[in-house]
Design an enzyme around this catalytic site. Structure first.
Site, PDB file in Angstrom:
ATOM      1  N   HIS A  61     -24.231   5.998  48.694  1.00 51.86           N
ATOM      2  CA  HIS A  61     -25.206   6.339  47.657  1.00 51.86           C
ATOM      3  C   HIS A  61     -25.975   5.158  47.041  1.00 51.86           C
ATOM      4  O   HIS A  61     -27.001   5.374  46.407  1.00 51.86           O
ATOM      5  CB  HIS A  61     -24.544   7.155  46.537  1.00 51.86           C
ATOM      6  CG  HIS A  61     -23.885   6.290  45.516  1.00 51.86           C
ATOM      7  ND1 HIS A  61     -22.669   5.684  45.720  1.00 51.86           N
ATOM      8  CD2 HIS A  61     -24.306   5.865  44.292  1.00 51.86           C
ATOM      9  CE1 HIS A  61     -22.360   4.948  44.670  1.00 51.86           C
ATOM     10  NE2 HIS A  61     -23.335   5.034  43.780  1.00 51.86           N
ATOM     11  N   ASP A  62     -25.488   3.913  47.210  1.00 48.13           N
ATOM     12  CA  ASP A  62     -26.229   2.756  46.678  1.00 48.13           C
ATOM     13  C   ASP A  62     -26.519   1.712  47.769  1.00 48.13           C
ATOM     14  O   ASP A  62     -26.684   0.521  47.465  1.00 48.13           O
ATOM     15  CB  ASP A  62     -25.462   2.106  45.505  1.00 48.13           C
ATOM     16  CG  ASP A  62     -25.779   2.758  44.160  1.00 48.13           C
ATOM     17  OD1 ASP A  62     -26.910   3.249  43.979  1.00 48.13           O
ATOM     18  OD2 ASP A  62     -24.880   2.793  43.292  1.00 48.13           O
TER      19      ASP A  62
ATOM     20  N   HIS B 182     -23.748  -3.598  42.011  1.00 42.92           N
ATOM     21  CA  HIS B 182     -24.114  -2.649  43.061  1.00 42.92           C
ATOM     22  C   HIS B 182     -23.920  -3.248  44.449  1.00 42.92           C
ATOM     23  O   HIS B 182     -24.875  -3.572  45.147  1.00 42.92           O
ATOM     24  CB  HIS B 182     -25.552  -2.166  42.866  1.00 42.92           C
ATOM     25  CG  HIS B 182     -25.701  -1.228  41.713  1.00 42.92           C
ATOM     26  ND1 HIS B 182     -26.274  -1.590  40.523  1.00 42.92           N
ATOM     27  CD2 HIS B 182     -25.315   0.067  41.569  1.00 42.92           C
ATOM     28  CE1 HIS B 182     -26.254  -0.555  39.698  1.00 42.92           C
ATOM     29  NE2 HIS B 182     -25.680   0.459  40.300  1.00 42.92           N
TER      30      HIS B 182
ATOM     31  N   HIS C 273     -18.552  -1.236  44.711  1.00 43.15           N
ATOM     32  CA  HIS C 273     -19.004  -0.052  43.987  1.00 43.15           C
ATOM     33  C   HIS C 273     -19.100   1.151  44.927  1.00 43.15           C
ATOM     34  O   HIS C 273     -18.651   2.248  44.586  1.00 43.15           O
ATOM     35  CB  HIS C 273     -20.341  -0.320  43.293  1.00 43.15           C
ATOM     36  CG  HIS C 273     -20.948   0.896  42.664  1.00 43.15           C
ATOM     37  ND1 HIS C 273     -20.364   1.581  41.625  1.00 43.15           N
ATOM     38  CD2 HIS C 273     -22.093   1.581  42.964  1.00 43.15           C
ATOM     39  CE1 HIS C 273     -21.116   2.622  41.299  1.00 43.15           C
ATOM     40  NE2 HIS C 273     -22.169   2.646  42.099  1.00 43.15           N
TER      41      HIS C 273
ATOM     42  N   ASP D 257     -19.781   8.231  40.003  1.00 43.51           N
ATOM     43  CA  ASP D 257     -20.692   7.082  39.909  1.00 43.51           C
ATOM     44  C   ASP D 257     -20.550   6.350  38.567  1.00 43.51           C
ATOM     45  O   ASP D 257     -20.687   5.138  38.495  1.00 43.51           O
ATOM     46  CB  ASP D 257     -22.134   7.590  40.085  1.00 43.51           C
ATOM     47  CG  ASP D 257     -23.108   6.492  40.484  1.00 43.51           C
ATOM     48  OD1 ASP D 257     -22.653   5.398  40.864  1.00 43.51           O
ATOM     49  OD2 ASP D 257     -24.332   6.750  40.437  1.00 43.51           O
TER      50      ASP D 257
END
Ligand code: 8BR
Ligand code: ZN
Ligand code: ZN
Length: 369
Positions: A120-121, A80, A84, A233
């Site tokens: 998103h992460d 992560h 990614h 994802d």
């Protein structure tokens, strides 16, 4: 033609390592490039005319990209991290252009989808929600155990945007920004794996009704956008074998680091992921059949198979060709990775897979039509 030339200029002008043509490919491997978030965001935002439409200042965008990458690298998580983030953005872009969905969405929705994919992460600590809740981490207490990480990713990026130096959306009007923000939040929150089943269910219902009566609402398009991001994802398992195996190795390592921490701090409990006992193959096969397959299956109704380009043919070849007849690119790298896997896993299946170099039951029919 003029637009095309203008687009090619951006890559040269900003001295980027790739151009948009490369980023249109499903087989693109983000791992081969440095500072992946910066060029992905610049080129993909430009490809969808977001820079012009929302009057985004290039210098501000570059500063934002740097700050975003810093957040992604903060905890040095094996999986992560900024690769990614960039990979999910590029894959979301691919899903958009390969599906017949582009015309369904407004440009504000596309902006929200691509922005949500990129962020998103953000600031992912490399530990999952279960761990954060169990250890009573500050984040878990802040978000009352509810989608802890996903709440944090969205919330902290919007805090970043309060800073004038990073606010790439400063030219949106109040109404636009209100819907944009609300959509980005709901997209990032939907990446919590806990929502997987209900998301696939809602998407399936959507297509069922779409076939009988054609009216759609903004709730429907929100569901579709959430599913596209969720699919991107978890898409590494649907990528060519070398891309997938690399990601799988990274995520397993991240899980095992969490397991090590659990063993250290909670000696009485069984850790969620134990590097001594976890059967990686079973876990990956389970992930593919229970999560990846249903997600891509529900989307197979909108992915335009006949427009698949050379690279997707190439991917089909990788999936359908017997391993022995296919020369795997990055052979050297792969052998290194598989060596590590061999040591990590005690499973007999795993040893077989390593020896035969077979994909982990990777059989996505939609790519073969
Ligand atoms: P995030 O990237 O938002 O965390 O969502 C993906 C989740 O799917 C991972 O955190 C992990 O729980 C699960 N997963 C598993 Br299991 N195997 C995976 C794989 N090969 N690739 C991606 N995710 C995987
Ligand atoms: Zn996540
Ligand atoms: Zn993710």
């Amino acid at each position: 033609q003029m637009r095309q030339n203008a687009k090619e200029r951006l890559s040269t002008m900003l001295d980027l390592p790739v151009d948009i043509q490369k980023l249109n490919l499903w087989s693109f491997n983000m791992m081969e490039y440095e500072e992946p978030l910066n060029f992905s965001i610049l080129l993909i935002f430009d490809a969808h005319d977001l820079i012009t439409r929302f009057h985004i200042d290039i210098e501000t965008l570059k500063s934002f990209n740097r700050a975003l990458a810093d957040g992604y690298q903060k905890f040095r998580a094996p999986y992560h991290n900024d690769f990614h983030g960039a990979d999910v953005l590029q894959t979301t872009h691919c899903l958009l252009i390969k599906s017949n969905l582009m015309s369904v969405f407004t440009q504000l929705e596309i902006a929200a989808l691509l922005f949500a994919a990129a962020i998103h992460d953000y600031e992912h600590p490399g530990l999952n929600n279960v761990y954060l809740v169990k250890t009573k981490n500050d984040l878990a207490l802040t978000y009352n155990d509810f989608s802890v990480l996903e709440n944090h990713h969205a919330s902290s990026v919007f805090k970043l945007l309060r800073d004038k130096r990073y606010n790439i959306w400063s030219h949106m009007n109040t109404n636009e920004y209100r819907s944009f923000r609300s959509l980005v939040i709901s997209l990032v929150l939907a990446t919590d794996m806990a929502n997987h089943a209900s998301l696939v269910e809602r998407t399936s219902t959507y297509f069922f009704f779409k076939e009988t009566n054609s009216s759609t609402s903004s709730t429907d398009s929100k569901t579709l956008l959430q599913t596209l991001l969720h699919a991107a994802d978890i898409s590494n398992a649907a990528k060519p074998w070398p891309v997938y195996i690399h990601s799988a190795e990274k995520i397993m390592e991240e899980f095992f680091i969490q397991g090590d921490l659990e063993k250290l701090n909670y000696q009485d409990d069984k850790p969620t992921f134990d590097r001594e006992t976890t059967d990686i193959v079973q876990l990956q096969i389970g992930f593919i059949s229970h999560i990846v397959h249903p997600t891509f299956d529900v989307l197979s109704k909108v992915l335009q198979i006949d427009s698949l380009d050379e690279n997707q043919k190439e991917q089909t070849k990788i999936i359908t060709t017997p391993r022995s007849q296919y020369t795997i690119p990055w052979q050297y790298d792969l052998q290194l990775n598989l060596e590590t896997w061999k040591q990590v896993s005690k499973s007999a299946d795993m040893q077989q897979l390593v020896l035969n170099r077979k994909p982990l039951q990777l059989n996505l029919e939609y790519l073969q039509e």
